[in-house]
Write a protein that holds these residues in place. Structure first.
Motif, PDB file in Angstrom:
ATOM      1  N   GLN A 161       1.126  -1.410   0.147  1.00 38.82           N
ATOM      2  CA  GLN A 161       0.118  -0.103  -0.148  1.00 38.82           C
ATOM      3  C   GLN A 161       0.983   1.327   0.081  1.00 38.82           C
ATOM      4  OE1 GLN A 161      -3.577  -0.588   2.618  1.00 38.82           O
ATOM      5  NE2 GLN A 161      -3.853   0.899   3.491  1.00 38.82           N
ATOM      6  N   MET A 162       1.943   1.374   1.121  1.00 39.12           N
ATOM      7  CA  MET A 162       2.615   2.508   1.058  1.00 39.12           C
ATOM      8  C   MET A 162       3.292   2.323  -1.019  1.00 39.12           C
ATOM      9  SD  MET A 162       4.591   2.046   4.890  1.00 39.12           S
ATOM     10  CE  MET A 162       5.678   3.934   4.965  1.00 39.12           C
ATOM     11  N   ILE A 164       2.393   1.946  -3.745  1.00 43.23           N
ATOM     12  CA  ILE A 164       1.625   2.258  -4.330  1.00 43.23           C
ATOM     13  C   ILE A 164       1.296   3.921  -4.602  1.00 43.23           C
ATOM     14  CG2 ILE A 164      -1.132   2.481  -5.087  1.00 43.23           C
ATOM     15  CD1 ILE A 164      -1.623  -0.819  -4.585  1.00 43.23           C
ATOM     16  N   ALA A 165       1.132   4.117  -3.145  1.00 43.24           N
ATOM     17  CA  ALA A 165       1.021   5.773  -1.974  1.00 43.24           C
ATOM     18  C   ALA A 165       2.051   6.701  -3.521  1.00 43.24           C
ATOM     19  CB  ALA A 165       0.980   6.225  -1.095  1.00 43.24           C
ATOM     20  N   TRP A 167       4.340   5.866  -5.811  1.00 38.63           N
ATOM     21  CA  TRP A 167       3.878   5.236  -7.595  1.00 38.63           C
ATOM     22  C   TRP A 167       3.230   6.361  -7.737  1.00 38.63           C
ATOM     23  CZ3 TRP A 167       1.843   0.865 -10.724  1.00 38.63           C
ATOM     24  CH2 TRP A 167       1.592   0.376 -11.741  1.00 38.63           C
TER      25      TRP A 167
END
Lengths: 218, 218
Positions: A161-162, A164-165, A167
DNA sequence: ACCTGAACACCGTTCAAGT
DNA sequence: ACCTGAACACCGTTCAAGT
């Protein structure tokens, strides 16, 4: 005077390495015209073959575009890997380096970057190894985040999730800069990379573990 | 039996409002084919005019695409404004609302969003009011950041620079989600908007003033 | 196995001519 | 003032035929 010129060196009927010649010609045409204006017939002309010849090597124009995109994704992963290698043992520095490499590629090869990320290919699926290569850079990102978590400099939580953030943030600056959506007129900064650094720096603060010391360089 | 059918209601030679009819037909074609596959001749067919008729209202295909993009930017600014109006006196809530509106538009009208932001138009400049309308949503963002700074809930600094960072982050999730680059397979979340919320939440933390209380809702 | 040339069904754009 | 129809120079793709 009226004698016909000697036949000189005629091009051989079989090209030899037409597939790569087409890809090279297409990469050149891509940056000068954009993927939507790229013409298969023109690429064939540039490679000195008939307009039907490419169909022996690519089933369609989209397949050729997919081959170009795959080259782009491979280059992206290589650049990011180089960034990681350049800051051993410093996960936050590695994250910054991968972000800078990402933006740098977008600014260096805008048309290729658009081809990779702007819906030119309806799907990566039908194009062989493209999905795999396209996913490589994200895996690098996840691994780097996880490394940072294991040494305590990146805050805990879902590494995916981190990533993704991270990116999303870097992809956002990259595309906005490349499309010249960010107007640098008012600010003193004329260099797009300075804007990218500022955004990456802010992201950095969001990813860093609360107690960790701020990075000293840049 | 052999008598010719009555002329019925023949379409008038002059359409009356062809310009808007073309835009409407083009908007429909856009979402079903994408801007690069949209054909001016097909749009004309859909509007029941000859293929040359559009040239009385748009100097080129790109001019028609620019008109579509302008509609999109106007809709984006409207959606963001609605988000701001929906959280009066709560700048952080307003920022979250504008971000959600941005992502929602990208997911609702993917082809229009690509047309607006993916280099379909070589420049906004030659297309009348497009640059102005396109810049409106960013101005909303800067104003909201500034409002948050004046009440102390957003950390001090260049409002423009913080707006750029916020825009980049939201733009990044929006485009990655729209291009289906983020694979939600592993996580429990199947809804793209949940991913967007998570990223926006993290951004929120980066923009909030250090001392301010965390937002309670969402 | 690889490439060519003609052919088909499209494009965007222009322009004389119609209403 | 607005629209049509023919025309021009292109496309992507297919296919019989050549080497």
């Amino acid at each position: 005077m009226t004698a016909p010129p000697p036949p000189a060196r005629k091009a051989p009927y079989h090209h030899g390495d037409l597939k790569n010649a087409l890809i090279e010609a297409a990469l050149a045409a891509l940056e000068s015209q954009g993927w939507h204006a790229l013409s298969l017939r023109d690429v064939a002309r540039q490679a000195n073959v008939s307009h039907a010849a490419p169909y022996r090597h690519f089933p369609s124009k989209e397949a050729l575009l997919a081959a170009l995109a795959e080259r782009g994704f491979a280059e992206l992963a290589d650049d990011m890997q180089r960034g990681i290698d350049g800051a051993p043992g410093d996960p936050l520095g590695q994250l910054r380096a991968t972000g800078r490499a990402y933006v740098a590629l977008a600014l260096r090869r805008p048309a290729l970057f658009r081809l990779m990320f702007s819906g030119a290919l309806s799907s990566y699926q039908p194009h062989g190894s493209l999905p795999l290569v396209a996913g490589k850079s994200f895996l690098l990102l996840v691994a780097t985040v996880a490394a940072g978590q294991s040494t305590g400099v990146v805050r805990p939580g879902s590494a995916e999730q981190m990533a993704i953030a991270a990116w999303a943030t870097v992809h956002g600056v990259a595309t906005l800069l490349l499309e010249q959506q960010i107007h640098l007129g008012d600010s003193a900064v004329a260099d797009p990379m300075v804007v990218a650094d500022a955004v990456i720096e802010r992201l950095q603060q969001g990813l860093a573990a609360p107690g960790a010391a701020a990075p000293s360089n840049v």
